[in-house]
Design a protein around this motif. Structure first.
Motif, PDB file in Angstrom:
ATOM      1  N   VAL A  74       0.605  -1.066  -0.087  1.00 27.16           N
ATOM      2  CA  VAL A  74      -0.086   0.003  -0.005  1.00 27.16           C
ATOM      3  C   VAL A  74       0.876   1.255   0.057  1.00 27.16           C
ATOM      4  CG1 VAL A  74      -1.741   1.337   1.155  1.00 27.16           C
ATOM      5  CG2 VAL A  74      -1.986  -1.583   1.192  1.00 27.16           C
ATOM      6  N   VAL A  75       0.517   2.143  -0.828  1.00 24.38           N
ATOM      7  CA  VAL A  75       1.139   3.415  -0.862  1.00 24.38           C
ATOM      8  C   VAL A  75       0.633   4.666  -0.535  1.00 24.38           C
ATOM      9  CG1 VAL A  75       2.191   5.127  -2.510  1.00 24.38           C
ATOM     10  CG2 VAL A  75       2.345   2.585  -3.259  1.00 24.38           C
ATOM     11  N   ALA A  76      -0.749   4.636  -0.743  1.00 26.03           N
ATOM     12  CA  ALA A  76      -1.610   5.867  -0.017  1.00 26.03           C
ATOM     13  C   ALA A  76      -3.022   5.189  -0.244  1.00 26.03           C
ATOM     14  CB  ALA A  76      -1.743   6.975  -1.145  1.00 26.03           C
ATOM     15  N   VAL A  77      -3.876   5.483   0.905  1.00 23.27           N
ATOM     16  CA  VAL A  77      -5.175   5.311   1.169  1.00 23.27           C
ATOM     17  C   VAL A  77      -6.197   6.400   1.009  1.00 23.27           C
ATOM     18  CG1 VAL A  77      -4.775   3.094   2.624  1.00 23.27           C
ATOM     19  CG2 VAL A  77      -5.172   5.246   3.703  1.00 23.27           C
ATOM     20  N   GLY A  78      -7.576   6.254   0.530  1.00 24.14           N
ATOM     21  CA  GLY A  78      -8.599   7.260   0.530  1.00 24.14           C
ATOM     22  C   GLY A  78      -8.808   7.725   2.179  1.00 24.14           C
ATOM     23  N   GLU A  79      -9.795   8.689   2.237  1.00 21.22           N
ATOM     24  CA  GLU A  79     -10.044   9.102   3.576  1.00 21.22           C
ATOM     25  C   GLU A  79     -11.062   8.231   4.365  1.00 21.22           C
ATOM     26  OE1 GLU A  79     -10.853  10.596   0.891  1.00 21.22           O
ATOM     27  OE2 GLU A  79     -13.086  11.520   0.832  1.00 21.22           O
ATOM     28  N   ASN A  80     -11.838   7.152   3.538  1.00 17.31           N
ATOM     29  CA  ASN A  80     -12.517   6.244   4.327  1.00 17.31           C
ATOM     30  C   ASN A  80     -12.086   4.821   4.403  1.00 17.31           C
ATOM     31  OD1 ASN A  80     -14.672   8.024   5.149  1.00 17.31           O
ATOM     32  ND2 ASN A  80     -15.457   7.929   3.198  1.00 17.31           N
ATOM     33  N   TYR A  89       1.412  -4.968   3.109  1.00 20.45           N
ATOM     34  CA  TYR A  89       1.575  -5.922   2.007  1.00 20.45           C
ATOM     35  C   TYR A  89      -0.142  -6.310   1.834  1.00 20.45           C
ATOM     36  CZ  TYR A  89       6.472  -6.292   2.375  1.00 20.45           C
ATOM     37  OH  TYR A  89       7.642  -5.862   2.603  1.00 20.45           O
ATOM     38  N   VAL A  90      -0.611  -6.360   0.360  1.00 22.42           N
ATOM     39  CA  VAL A  90      -1.831  -6.960   0.144  1.00 22.42           C
ATOM     40  C   VAL A  90      -1.759  -7.782  -1.135  1.00 22.42           C
ATOM     41  CG1 VAL A  90      -3.149  -4.896   1.249  1.00 22.42           C
ATOM     42  CG2 VAL A  90      -2.161  -4.642  -0.957  1.00 22.42           C
ATOM     43  N   VAL A  91      -2.915  -8.682  -1.233  1.00 24.19           N
ATOM     44  CA  VAL A  91      -3.132  -9.190  -2.599  1.00 24.19           C
ATOM     45  C   VAL A  91      -4.485  -8.835  -2.865  1.00 24.19           C
ATOM     46  CG1 VAL A  91      -3.679 -11.458  -3.507  1.00 24.19           C
ATOM     47  CG2 VAL A  91      -1.740 -11.118  -2.264  1.00 24.19           C
ATOM     48  N   ALA A  92      -4.952  -8.456  -4.044  1.00 21.08           N
ATOM     49  CA  ALA A  92      -6.231  -8.093  -4.504  1.00 21.08           C
ATOM     50  C   ALA A  92      -6.826  -9.313  -5.119  1.00 21.08           C
ATOM     51  CB  ALA A  92      -6.095  -6.931  -5.676  1.00 21.08           C
ATOM     52  N   THR A  93      -7.947  -9.410  -4.874  1.00 18.22           N
ATOM     53  CA  THR A  93      -9.017 -10.331  -5.699  1.00 18.22           C
ATOM     54  C   THR A  93      -9.180 -10.145  -6.916  1.00 18.22           C
ATOM     55  OG1 THR A  93     -11.153  -9.301  -5.040  1.00 18.22           O
ATOM     56  CG2 THR A  93     -10.205 -10.958  -3.593  1.00 18.22           C
ATOM     57  N   GLU A 131       3.078  -0.927 -12.832  1.00 13.52           N
ATOM     58  CA  GLU A 131       3.695  -0.512 -11.425  1.00 13.52           C
ATOM     59  C   GLU A 131       2.712  -0.239 -10.219  1.00 13.52           C
ATOM     60  OE1 GLU A 131       7.618   1.713 -12.712  1.00 13.52           O
ATOM     61  OE2 GLU A 131       6.266   2.094 -14.273  1.00 13.52           O
ATOM     62  N   TYR A 132       1.543   0.205 -10.598  1.00 11.80           N
ATOM     63  CA  TYR A 132       0.709   0.736  -9.609  1.00 11.80           C
ATOM     64  C   TYR A 132      -0.608   0.304 -10.055  1.00 11.80           C
ATOM     65  CZ  TYR A 132       4.500   3.503  -7.989  1.00 11.80           C
ATOM     66  OH  TYR A 132       5.681   4.134  -7.819  1.00 11.80           O
ATOM     67  N   TYR A 133      -1.616  -0.028  -9.160  1.00 10.61           N
ATOM     68  CA  TYR A 133      -2.995   0.019  -9.242  1.00 10.61           C
ATOM     69  C   TYR A 133      -3.870   0.582  -8.206  1.00 10.61           C
ATOM     70  CZ  TYR A 133      -3.494  -3.968  -6.149  1.00 10.61           C
ATOM     71  OH  TYR A 133      -3.163  -4.899  -5.023  1.00 10.61           O
ATOM     72  N   VAL A 134      -5.249   0.974  -8.438  1.00 10.31           N
ATOM     73  CA  VAL A 134      -5.971   1.422  -7.379  1.00 10.31           C
ATOM     74  C   VAL A 134      -7.061   0.555  -7.400  1.00 10.31           C
ATOM     75  CG1 VAL A 134      -7.433   3.463  -6.793  1.00 10.31           C
ATOM     76  CG2 VAL A 134      -5.202   3.734  -7.382  1.00 10.31           C
ATOM     77  N   GLU A 135      -7.554   0.259  -6.206  1.00 17.17           N
ATOM     78  CA  GLU A 135      -8.653  -0.706  -5.998  1.00 17.17           C
ATOM     79  C   GLU A 135      -9.432  -0.246  -4.627  1.00 17.17           C
ATOM     80  OE1 GLU A 135     -11.140  -2.531  -6.579  1.00 17.17           O
ATOM     81  OE2 GLU A 135      -9.879  -3.799  -8.015  1.00 17.17           O
ATOM     82  N   ASN A 136     -10.652  -0.511  -4.836  1.00 14.11           N
ATOM     83  CA  ASN A 136     -11.524  -0.269  -3.616  1.00 14.11           C
ATOM     84  C   ASN A 136     -11.153  -1.256  -2.502  1.00 14.11           C
ATOM     85  OD1 ASN A 136     -13.538  -0.722  -1.634  1.00 14.11           O
ATOM     86  ND2 ASN A 136     -14.903   0.361  -3.170  1.00 14.11           N
ATOM     87  N   ALA A 137     -10.724  -1.024  -1.286  1.00 16.63           N
ATOM     88  CA  ALA A 137     -10.450  -1.625  -0.183  1.00 16.63           C
ATOM     89  C   ALA A 137     -10.970  -2.797   0.196  1.00 16.63           C
ATOM     90  CB  ALA A 137     -10.477  -0.773   1.371  1.00 16.63           C
ATOM     91  N   ASP A 138     -12.402  -3.017  -0.319  1.00 15.74           N
ATOM     92  CA  ASP A 138     -13.214  -4.121   0.003  1.00 15.74           C
ATOM     93  C   ASP A 138     -12.626  -5.294  -0.770  1.00 15.74           C
ATOM     94  OD1 ASP A 138     -14.764  -2.636   1.340  1.00 15.74           O
ATOM     95  OD2 ASP A 138     -16.472  -2.518  -0.402  1.00 15.74           O
ATOM     96  N   PHE A 139     -11.536  -5.220  -1.649  1.00 14.05           N
ATOM     97  CA  PHE A 139     -11.238  -6.339  -2.490  1.00 14.05           C
ATOM     98  C   PHE A 139      -9.692  -6.658  -2.429  1.00 14.05           C
ATOM     99  CE2 PHE A 139     -14.527  -4.248  -5.267  1.00 14.05           C
ATOM    100  CZ  PHE A 139     -15.774  -5.265  -4.897  1.00 14.05           C
ATOM    101  N   LEU A 140      -9.293  -6.123  -1.111  1.00 11.79           N
ATOM    102  CA  LEU A 140      -7.938  -6.233  -0.792  1.00 11.79           C
ATOM    103  C   LEU A 140      -7.617  -7.179   0.427  1.00 11.79           C
ATOM    104  CD1 LEU A 140      -6.432  -2.914  -1.382  1.00 11.79           C
ATOM    105  CD2 LEU A 140      -6.230  -4.559  -3.005  1.00 11.79           C
ATOM    106  N   VAL A 141      -6.793  -8.121   0.484  1.00  6.89           N
ATOM    107  CA  VAL A 141      -6.570  -9.071   1.669  1.00  6.89           C
ATOM    108  C   VAL A 141      -5.176  -8.778   1.961  1.00  6.89           C
ATOM    109  CG1 VAL A 141      -6.497 -11.375   2.306  1.00  6.89           C
ATOM    110  CG2 VAL A 141      -8.280 -10.566   0.415  1.00  6.89           C
ATOM    111  N   GLN A 142      -5.152  -8.344   3.203  1.00  5.47           N
ATOM    112  CA  GLN A 142      -3.772  -8.192   4.060  1.00  5.47           C
ATOM    113  C   GLN A 142      -3.021  -9.464   4.072  1.00  5.47           C
ATOM    114  OE1 GLN A 142      -3.688  -4.868   7.030  1.00  5.47           O
ATOM    115  NE2 GLN A 142      -1.928  -5.607   7.603  1.00  5.47           N
ATOM    116  N   ILE A 143      -1.708  -9.362   3.746  1.00  5.98           N
ATOM    117  CA  ILE A 143      -0.829 -10.468   3.840  1.00  5.98           C
ATOM    118  C   ILE A 143       0.463 -10.357   4.936  1.00  5.98           C
ATOM    119  CG2 ILE A 143       1.132 -11.598   2.697  1.00  5.98           C
ATOM    120  CD1 ILE A 143      -1.778 -11.916   1.222  1.00  5.98           C
ATOM    121  N   PRO A 144       0.325 -11.086   5.913  1.00 12.77           N
ATOM    122  CA  PRO A 144       1.345 -10.949   6.800  1.00 12.77           C
ATOM    123  C   PRO A 144       2.722 -10.437   6.519  1.00 12.77           C
ATOM    124  CG  PRO A 144      -0.003 -12.422   7.590  1.00 12.77           C
ATOM    125  CD  PRO A 144      -0.273 -12.217   6.092  1.00 12.77           C
TER     126      PRO A 144
END
Ligand code: BGC
Length: 372
Positions: A74-80, A89-93, A131-144
């Motif tokens: 994750v590089v940056a996140v929206g206000e909500n 670290y994240v993986v997107a569905t 190099e980058y993508y943007v996705e809604n947080a609902d479709f991201l899964v955190q990776i330890p």
């Protein structure tokens, strides 16, 4: 930013494109997450899209950015967005609920009945070979962070997890189901992940492939995690039951459809066969003992289910299996990452390997877009 794209339906059209860098504001309601891509897997689906078999460009584009097996930071996140912060670290569905079916409406888009579906890197949505993508947080899964280096295996594993979840849901019909043995047909990357997930659940697992055992890394990996490996060039699946007994669960991922009739005959009473190969050809099986198979399914209460794509819950199940496997068999998953291509600009190297996986003895080929 750089990305690897194809012109859908045009064979061997993979090329580099230059795109604007996305930003979290591209997704509404302040739920956007901007992710810097670290690794992207390249698989049979990417190969088939590049040979022109399928793939659909997003509206307004004549190209489709490839890539659905992913790992990023994750590089940056929206206000909500409260569940992620820069550095995670994240993986997107892969599939998005953009269809009109009732399954899309209830967030079960992996069961969509729509012909037009939306999958990043495959159909109507750009993928992660960028190099980058943007996705809604609902479709991201955190990776330890402890398993970040094998996180790129999560998407293919999610397909296996969905298959196993469906099997356990279906087997609730039995009130009690205590499966002991499983066979995995095809021990490529998905098959090895199935061997692993079944071992993590305590099954006695028997892996099968065409190659001979000696000097075959995939066979060695089966054995290293406590499974057996047999070559179907020597023993058919039906014959293997003389050695191992009938299987309570069979996971098919060879890509060779005639084998499923053999598998049906190797299933134990009350057992379940999971089919995961996307076979786009027009192969036909002859000499199928249909009376015998039909009778076995009827009298033995056997079940058969197909599985494709995966939802968030299957990715979450996968994170647990990756972590458990890494704890029980440190380094085993890392051995699956056989071929690293450094930099998206070297995409031709990745497709050369995908075109000749046998020659390169590749299990998982992936791009290192940026060092972890
Ligand atoms: C992907 C799935 C997808 C399927 C068909 C697979 O390679 O992992 O998410 O549903 O291809 O497009």
């Amino acid at each position: 930013m750089k990305a690897v794209a194809v012109i859908p339906k045009q064979p061997n059209s993979a090329h580099l494109v230059e795109m604007d860098k996305p930003n979290p504001g591209d997704v509404g309601c302040g739920r956007g997450v901007m992710v810097g891509v670290l690794r992207v897997g390249a698989c049979g689906t990417d190969h088939e899209i590049n040979t022109g078999e399928y793939g659909v460009a997003p509206k307004g584009y004549d190209y489709l950015v490839l890539g659905h097996e992913n790992l990023g930071r994750v590089v940056a996140v929206g206000e909500n967005v409260t569940e992620f912060e820069p550095g995670n670290y994240v993986v997107a569905t892969v599939r998005r609920p953009r269809g009109t079916s009732v399954y899309d409406k209830i967030g079960e888009q992996d069961f969509t009945t729509d012909d037009k579906y939306y999958e990043r890197g495959i159909s109507r949505l750009h993928g992660y070979m960028a190099e980058y993508y943007v996705e809604n947080a609902d479709f991201l899964v955190q990776i330890p962070s402890a398993i970040a280096d094998i996180g790129v295996l999560l998407e293919p594993l999610s397909i296996v997890e969905k298959g196993l979840k469906q099997a356990s849901d279906i087997q609730e019909r039995l009130k009690i189901w205590r499966p002991k043995t499983a066979a995995v047909l095809g021990v490529g990357s998905v098959g090895l992940l199935a061997v692993m997930a079944l071992r993590m659940r305590g099954y006695t697992v028997h892996g099968f492939g065409l190659d001979h055992r000696e000097g075959y890394l995939n066979a060695e990996l089966c054995e290293a995690i406590g499974a057996t490996y047999d070559s179907t060039a020597e023993t058919s699946i039906a014959q293997s039951t003389e050695k191992y007994g009938p299987y309570d669960l069979i996971f098919e991922c060879t890509g060779y459809s005639p084998i499923i009739f053999d598998a049906m005959q190797a299933l134990n009473e009350n057992g379940i066969l999971i089919l995961a190969s996307v076979t786009g050809g027009d192969r036909k099986a002859d000499q199928v003992p249909s009376d015998k198979i039909n009778q076995m399914f009827v009298l033995g209460n056997r079940a058969l289910v197909g599985t494709v794509n995966a939802n968030r819950e299957h990715f979450e199940m996968g994170v647990k299996d990756l972590a458990l496997c890494e704890a029980m068999h440190p380094g085993w998953l890392g051995r699956m990452l056989t071929h690293k291509v450094v930099g998206l600009e070297n995409f031709a190297e990745a497709f050369e390997i995908l075109n000749n996986t046998g020659k390169y003895k590749a299990i998982k080929t992936y791009f290192e877009v940026k060092k972890i």
